[in-house]
Design an enzyme around this catalytic site. Structure first.
Site, PDB file in Angstrom:
ATOM      1  N   LYS A 180     -58.021   8.526 -99.861  1.00 20.40           N
ATOM      2  CA  LYS A 180     -58.950   7.446 -99.524  1.00 20.40           C
ATOM      3  C   LYS A 180     -60.358   7.933 -99.814  1.00 20.40           C
ATOM      4  CE  LYS A 180     -61.691   5.927 -96.487  1.00 20.40           C
ATOM      5  NZ  LYS A 180     -62.681   5.262 -97.312  1.00 20.40           N
ATOM      6  N   GLU A 255     -63.014  19.017 -91.970  1.00 19.18           N
ATOM      7  CA  GLU A 255     -64.216  19.667 -92.525  1.00 19.18           C
ATOM      8  C   GLU A 255     -65.388  18.771 -92.164  1.00 19.18           C
ATOM      9  OE1 GLU A 255     -64.206  22.542 -94.023  1.00 19.18           O
ATOM     10  OE2 GLU A 255     -62.070  22.793 -94.407  1.00 19.18           O
ATOM     11  N   CYS A 289     -73.055  19.358 -96.827  1.00 19.03           N
ATOM     12  CA  CYS A 289     -72.627  19.751 -95.474  1.00 19.03           C
ATOM     13  C   CYS A 289     -73.233  21.098 -95.085  1.00 19.03           C
ATOM     14  CB  CYS A 289     -71.114  19.788 -95.392  1.00 19.03           C
ATOM     15  SG  CYS A 289     -70.356  20.809 -96.648  1.00 19.03           S
ATOM     16  N   GLU A 386     -77.537  16.847 -87.493  1.00 18.14           N
ATOM     17  CA  GLU A 386     -77.415  16.842 -88.957  1.00 18.14           C
ATOM     18  C   GLU A 386     -78.085  15.572 -89.484  1.00 18.14           C
ATOM     19  OE1 GLU A 386     -73.589  15.971 -90.769  1.00 18.14           O
ATOM     20  OE2 GLU A 386     -73.886  17.670 -92.110  1.00 18.14           O
TER      21      GLU A 386
END
Ligand code: NAD
Length: 484
Positions: A180, A255, A289, A386
């Protein structure tokens, strides 16, 4: 040209079962340039069934590791052949310069496929000495079996590379997959599936269902025939996935995000640290990331380093990444643009000072100016959350102990960098920092043979390396009675 993208299931193209579609929007022009199928539970069911058939007696289940390796090798060659096309697909979808994926994402993806081709016939079992069975000798050995159908859920920031991290390892292990992709970036995953068909993978081994996380992603997590979810994305979605998958005892690899520190000691090579910090902040518009978004600098060099970093930020040429000389495009989507600006405003409101950049108000396109904050502390939102944009927060320290404490004062633990010419200190700090990966005098090195993943809110499990392929297997033990 208007793109019209559909699911790829069992080797063929399908519209969504109810015909709904999702618009694809160009982040430079804010214009709709195409659409993709908005996947449904029914579409997921169809794709999972196809993937499951290949495991239960299908052509794929008959192949041995060496044969799977040959197919992976061929796929690597085809990805290499289509490097420019794939890099352009990923770059155009999020407004990134195609130079970055050409130099970084594609070579890394190809290396992963080639490494996995070698792992496919090395997934060995063990022979284990035992005490026998009620006085009779036994032979016990283990075999590694594919975990089953995998749901691979992928973000938009490095779509092809992250898809391949999952795909290469799970195919080496003999699994099948429903991918996906992110709703913003379905192109390269769909092309990858077509290349796999060209390489000779049986139809149904690799399927792609496009659509939203709360529809397609959720349906994958809830599907009884999906054995493992391999997810890369935000902690918020990761938490929900973990919850759903946990109830059904699915295997999960997560992750997630990061707020990675770059620790700059007073005896660092100033120029190297500056270049590394700028790269860690501005590569892919900061939508990485492992972005080194917390710059921890020794007080004695903080002013000079901050000024140099601000100069570097101001020198970045922001614009349409297709134009020559442009180094940074827009952020990927409107929601991301709003989020980054919201955090910049929050930084100002909480008392940090701007050394470069600030809130952006472009006429058109989701362009954000590279932004550097100073006079910040580690409790501020710009130091803890973040942001996923080109925003760096400079925080000063006086001692090694303080640097380590600041680095670890985070809910995240994905990556960290230590900049120093004192290698004893470098190793000491690397050992003390809580993160999945630490770079010494280099920001975020990636390699097909290295494990990648985080601790704390940055996730669960590791991708990459041989262990990454092992993670897509179950170890089965077989014991035979050996009467004398
Ligand atoms: P996101 O969590 O919004 O979406 C990621 C993917 O998950 C998308 O395909 C999305 O459709 C799907 N999704 C969303 N909600 C879901 C749900 N409830 N159930 C199932 N699927 C769902 O993240 P994003 O905005 O696409 O990506 C940015 C995030 O990804 C950042 O936090 C970044 O740090 C992280 N990331 C981590 C790594 C890593 O290796 N650790 C690499 C790249 C990006």
């Amino acid at each position: 040209m208007t793109e019209h993208l559909n699911h790829f299931i069992e080797g063929a193209s399908f519209e969504a079962s109810d015909g709904r579609r999702i618009n694809l929007v160009n982040p430079v022009t804010e214009q709709v340039y195409g659409s993709s199928a908005q996947g449904t539970t029914e579409d997921v069911d169809r794709a999972v069934a196809a993937a499951h058939r290949q495991l239960e007696g299908g052509a794929w289940s008959q192949l041995d590791g060496a044969q799977r390796g040959q197919l992976l090798s061929k796929l690597a060659d085809l990805v290499e052949r289509d490097t420019e096309l794939l890099a352009d697909m990923d770059a155009n979808a999020i407004g990134r310069s195609p130079i970055e994926p050409r130099r970084m994402d594609l070579p890394n993806a190809i290396a992963n496929l080639r490494a996995a081709a070698g792992w496919a016939n090395q997934l060995e079992g063990r022979t284990i000495p035992t005490g026998g069975y009620f006085g009779t000798k036994t032979l016990s050995y283990t075999v590694r079996e594919p975990v089953g159908v995998v749901g691979a859920i992928v973000p938009w920031n490095s779509p092809l590379m992250i898809t391949v991290w999952k795909l290469a390892a799970l195919l080496a292990a003999g699994c099948t997959v429903v991918i996906k992709p992110s709703e913003e970036t379905p192109q390269s995953a769909l092309h990858l599936a077509v290349l796999a068909q060209e390489a000779g993978f049986p139809d149904g081994v690799i399927n792609v269902v496009t659509g939203y996380g709360n529809e397609v992603g959720r349906a994958l997590c809830e599907h009884p025939l999906v054995a493992k979810i391999s997810f890369t994305g935000s902690p918020e979605a990761g938490r929900e996935i973990q919850r759903t998958a946990g109830v059904l005892f699915k295997r999960v690899a997560l992750e997630l995000g990061g707020k990675s520190p770059q620790i700059v000691f007073d005896n660092a090579s100033f120029e190297d640290a500056l270049r590394g910090c700028a790269l860690g902040l501005f590569a892919n518009q900061g939508q990485v990331c492992a972005a080194g978004s917390r710059i921890l600098v020794h007080r004695s060099i903080a002013d000079r380093f901050g000024a140099a970093l601000a100069d570097a930020a101001q020198a970045v040429n922001v614009g349409d990444p297709r134009q020559p000389g442009v180094q940074m495009g827009p952020v990927a989507k409107k929601a991301q643009f709003d989020r980054v600006n919201r955090y910049i405003q929050l930084g100002i409101d909480q008392g940090a000072s701007l050394l470069a950049g600030g809130v952006s108000t472009p006429e058109r396109g989701w362009f954000v100016r590279p932004t550097i904050f100073t006079n910040a502390n580690n409790a501020m939102a710009i130091a803890q959350d973040e942001i996923f944009g080109p925003v760096g927060t400079l925080i000063t320290f006086d001692s090694e102990e303080e640097a380590i404490a600041l680095a670890n004062d985070s809910s995240y633990g994905l990556a960290a960098t230590v900049w120093t010419t004192d290698l004893v200190r470098a190793h000491r700090v690397a050992a003390a920092v809580k993160a999945g990966a630490v770079g010494i005098n280099c920001w975020s090195p990636l390699d097909a043979n290295l494990p990648w993943g985080g601790v704390k809110t940055s996730g669960i499990g590791r991708e990459g390396g041989f262990a990454g392929a092992v993670a897509y297997t179950e170890e089965k033990v077989i014991t035979v009675l050996l009467p004398s």
